[in-house]
Design an enzyme around this catalytic site. Structure first.
Site, PDB file in Angstrom:
ATOM      1  CE1 TYR A   1      -3.620  -2.080   5.550  1.00 43.42           C
ATOM      2  CE2 TYR A   1      -2.891   0.035   4.985  1.00 43.42           C
ATOM      3  CZ  TYR A   1      -3.497  -1.004   4.654  1.00 43.42           C
ATOM      4  OH  TYR A   1      -3.825  -1.392   3.163  1.00 43.42           O
TER       5      TYR A   1
ATOM      6  CB  SER B   1      -1.011   0.083   1.165  1.00 46.81           C
ATOM      7  OG  SER B   1      -1.488   1.001   1.394  1.00 46.81           O
TER       8      SER B   1
END
Length: 314
Positions: free
Chosen positions: A185, A159
């Site tokens: 994350y 990401s």
């Protein structure tokens, strides 16, 4: 040979759809596995690869629900797998290996985002366990099938969120620092990219090449744990929202497009290899230095082997 971390250029871009990113390739006779391939961007990846002729296995915690989502997709099947349960990963891999099939495409797509503080039964940060350690173990267990393909690709979905945190190898599970959803994350997504980098160096001699990708941003169930303010911040951080077909394009490109033959170990976005950028860069796109750090990738690999107790068959 090391593939430079710079755009080809591919001729594609952020508006390219997953079908276009395939480059017209016929995948008849190939086999793929797509974790999380029954919903969101993963479902689009499954559909595009299967409709191009590939047999696709979709591991899922709820295989019945997954089978319902895959009902209209040819050559797609669901099988049970929980990425946070090591025994479940081993059972899935053993079942697949027992079929004797080669594995041409492994797409490590499943993930959790914005998950509240939680630990698995080993005491590991839940987000790190699902997003990174589960896929590390799965890939290692499936290694014989990847080699058998005589030309395989492993695509691990990272990401743009990697820009918010490096991996803290001294405190991966927030035992000494305060827990932060964003950092948790981001650390897992940095780990995904570093895993891909280390895997490629191991796989190249066997024809197994590895890529990490930033997919497009769409509204999926992945962000169900986030409040509206957090969702707005995420949209600003990760780039403009796209259709599911556009969002899945970079993953499909890395999994199957002929443009990447002989390449690997790179982070990709917008259906091309991403530009390497400085750590201080404020713009959203680009690969930050820490996901290109080969020494760090090797250190994380060793730690991941210790945490999972799993090593590549040698």
């Amino acid at each position: 040979m090391i593939t430079p971390q710079r755009p080809l250029p591919s001729g594609f871009g952020p508006d390219t759809t997953a079908r276009e990113a395939l480059g017209g390739r016929d995948l008849t006779g190939t086999v793929g596995i797509v974790t999380g391939g029954h919903s969101g961007l993963g479902l689009v990846v499954t559909r595009v690869l299967a409709e191009a002729g590939a047999e696709i296995v979709v591991p899922a915690r709820d295989p019945k629900r997954a089978a319902e989502a895959l009902a209209d997709i040819p050559r797609a099947e669901a099988r049970p797998l929980d990425l946070v349960e090591p025994d479940s990963i081993d059972r899935f891999a053993e079942t697949f290996l027992a079929t004797g099939r080669p594995l041409h495409m492994l797409v490590n797509n499943a993930a959790v985002l914005g998950h509240p503080e939680q630990r698995d039964h080993r005491g590991f940060d839940y987000t790190f366990a699902v997003n990174h350690l589960g896929h590390h173990q799965l890939t290692a267990r499936l290694w014989p099938a990847l080699i058998r393909a005589d030309g395989a690709r492993v695509v691990t979905v990272s990401s743009r969120g990697h820009r918010f945190a490096n991996v803290d190898l001294d405190d991966l599970h927030f035992e000494r620092r305060p827990f932060d959803q964003t950092v948790s994350y981001a650390q897992s997504k940095t780990a995904n990219a570093l895993f891909s980098l280390a895997l490629d160096s191991r796989g190249e001699p066997f024809g197994v090449r590895s890529f990490s990708v930033h997919p497009g941003v769409i509204t999926t169930g992945l962000n169900r744990h986030m409040g509206e303010t957090d969702r707005a911040d995420a949209r600003a951080a990760y780039g403009p929202r796209r259709t599911a077909e556009q969002g899945a394009a970079t993953t499909v490109w890395c999994a199957a497009n002929p443009q990447l033959v002989g390449m690997g170990g790179v982070y990709c976005e917008d259906v091309d290899i991403a530009e390497a950028v400085e750590a201080s860069t404020t713009a959203t796109p680009g690969a930050r230095p820490w996901i290109l750090d080969r020494e760090l990738a090797e250190r994380l690999w060793a730690v991941s082997e210790d945490l999972t107790g799993v090593r590549l068959p040698g």
